[in-house]
Design an enzyme around this catalytic site. Structure first.
Site, PDB file in Angstrom:
ATOM      1  CE  LYS A  14     -31.877 -16.513   8.471  1.00 29.11           C
ATOM      2  NZ  LYS A  14     -31.953 -15.261   9.215  1.00 29.11           N
TER       3      LYS A  14
ATOM      4  NE  ARG B 143     -32.924 -21.232   9.965  1.00 28.64           N
ATOM      5  CZ  ARG B 143     -32.059 -20.589  10.754  1.00 28.64           C
ATOM      6  NH1 ARG B 143     -32.198 -20.618  12.073  1.00 28.64           N
ATOM      7  NH2 ARG B 143     -31.049 -19.927  10.239  1.00 28.64           N
TER       8      ARG B 143
ATOM      9  CD  GLU C 167     -35.902 -13.860  17.229  1.00 25.75           C
ATOM     10  OE1 GLU C 167     -34.962 -14.634  16.982  1.00 25.75           O
ATOM     11  OE2 GLU C 167     -36.950 -13.838  16.570  1.00 25.75           O
TER      12      GLU C 167
HETATM   13  N1  PMP Z   1     -33.123 -14.612  15.191  1.00 30.15           N
HETATM   14  C1  PMP Z   1     -33.222 -13.912  14.059  1.00 30.15           C
HETATM   15  C2  PMP Z   1     -34.375 -13.011  13.867  1.00 30.15           C
HETATM   16  C3  PMP Z   1     -32.244 -14.055  13.058  1.00 30.15           C
HETATM   17  O1  PMP Z   1     -32.339 -13.370  11.924  1.00 30.15           O
HETATM   18  C4  PMP Z   1     -31.144 -14.915  13.278  1.00 30.15           C
HETATM   19  C5  PMP Z   1     -30.026 -15.012  12.294  1.00 30.15           C
HETATM   20  N2  PMP Z   1     -30.363 -15.633  11.137  1.00 30.15           N
HETATM   21  C6  PMP Z   1     -31.089 -15.640  14.480  1.00 30.15           C
HETATM   22  C7  PMP Z   1     -32.100 -15.455  15.417  1.00 30.15           C
HETATM   23  C8  PMP Z   1     -29.988 -16.613  14.737  1.00 30.15           C
HETATM   24  O2  PMP Z   1     -30.175 -17.769  13.963  1.00 30.15           O
HETATM   25  P1  PMP Z   1     -28.947 -18.639  13.461  1.00 30.15           P
HETATM   26  O3  PMP Z   1     -28.210 -19.051  14.680  1.00 30.15           O
HETATM   27  O4  PMP Z   1     -29.572 -19.800  12.754  1.00 30.15           O
HETATM   28  O5  PMP Z   1     -28.133 -17.777  12.566  1.00 30.15           O
END
Ligand code: PMP
Length: 301
Positions: A154, A55, A187
């Site tokens: 990200k 990612r 989210e």
């Molecule tokens: N959405 C956002 C905006 C985030 O910053 C994160 C955490 N990194 C997540 C969802 C969850 O992603 P992950 O399970 O890969 O940590």
């Protein structure tokens, strides 16, 4: 382990925390120009490291940032940094920023990206939150459209999420739900969202504008393996208010039950049975008890 004994990886070197510095001209600092990952170490294993690395490389590609290490070298650097810190339960923050440039925002002026890996003890919600569940609120700040700043990337540019967090702080809730321009639930500020209705898990699809969480993907897989239906489909606040159960997923938070939103009680107002069963399954899986996550990398020496 005290803070001063932490070793931080910066551009190929492991340095003491007090020595860990980047330039004030780094565009990661000046403009939020860069990408990052948050990763967990459970029980001496780096959980889903390759998924996180993949990612990171996808986020970097999207912003035309060349990660100055191969995937293999970056993987080795993560393992080395975790080992140097002697932690078997930890949170890893990996950052690749555009590097030092000048005061103009042009990335072409930044010749050398900065790579940082920080490994620390984890600080997540207190245990009561997992027992009791948390209250959510929907906020005014919208998740940006994919053609503005794609939430799939990200990046270090988290001000959208921070504005939503500020909104949440004002409302007195520990996490929020962000909608997109069309009003679909996307989210939280750092977590993905799931609800349970009539025994089926429902989570917003990636195209509404979310980060496709690694935890989200793991939970979908574990739920399907347990025989639950999982639907990636559009969710409204009406669906949230009328859900039987709800929870959030994220690397730092893991799985957290949500028991209300905007003052509407979700289900019984207590963490639901499917949420509790899945949380237990997730913890077992992440810690490598029972079936070991195949792409977890052992760091315990
Ligand atoms: N959405 C956002 C905006 C985030 O910053 C994160 C955490 N990194 C997540 C969802 C969850 O992603 P992950 O399970 O890969 O940590």
């Amino acid at each position: 382990m005290g803070a001063d004994t932490h070793k931080i990886y910066i551009n190929g070197q492991l340095v003491d925390r007090s020595e860990a510095r980047v330039s004030v001209f780094d565009h990661g600092f000046l403009y939020g120009d860069g990408v990052f990952e948050g990763i967990r170490v459970y029980n001496g294993r780096v959980f889903k490291l390759d998924a996180h690395l993949a990612r990171l490389f996808r986020s970097a590609k999207a912003i035309l940032l060349t990660v100055p290490l191969s995937l293999e070298a970056l993987r080795a650097a993560v393992v080395e940094t975790v080992r140097a810190n002697g932690l078997t339960e930890a949170y890893i923050r990996m950052v690749v920023s555009r590097g030092a440039g000048d005061l103009g925002l042009d990335p072409l002026r930044c010749s050398q990206p900065t790579v940082i890996i920080i490994v620390q003890e984890i600080s997540i919600y207190p245990p009561e939150v997992y027992e009791r569940g948390l209250d959510l609120a929907s906020v005014v700040v919208r998740r940006p459209a994919a053609d503005a700043l794609n939430p799939a990337m990200k990046t270090l540019n988290y001000l959208n999420n921070i504005l939503a967090k500020i909104d949440g702080n004002q409302r007195g809730v520990p996490e929020v739900l962000m909608l997109n321009r069309e009003g679909w639930v996307t989210e939280g500020t750092a977590d993905n969202f799931f609800l349970v209705k009539d025994g089926v898990l429902v989570t917003p699809p990636t195209y509404v504008g979310i980060l496709n969480g690694i935890t989200r993907q793991v939970v979908i897989e574990l739920a399907r393996n347990l025989g639950y239906g999982v639907s990636e489909s559009n969710v409204t606040l009406f669906d949230v208010y009328n859900a039987d159960e709800a929870f959030l997923t994220g690397t730092a938070a893991e799985m957290v039950p949500a028991i209300s939103c905007d003052g509407r009680t979700i289900g019984t107002g207590r963490p639901g049975p499917i949420t509790r069963r899945l949380t237990k399954r997730f913890r077992t899986y992440a810690r490598g008890e029972g079936v070991v996550a195949l792409d977890s990398i052992t760091v315990r020496t």
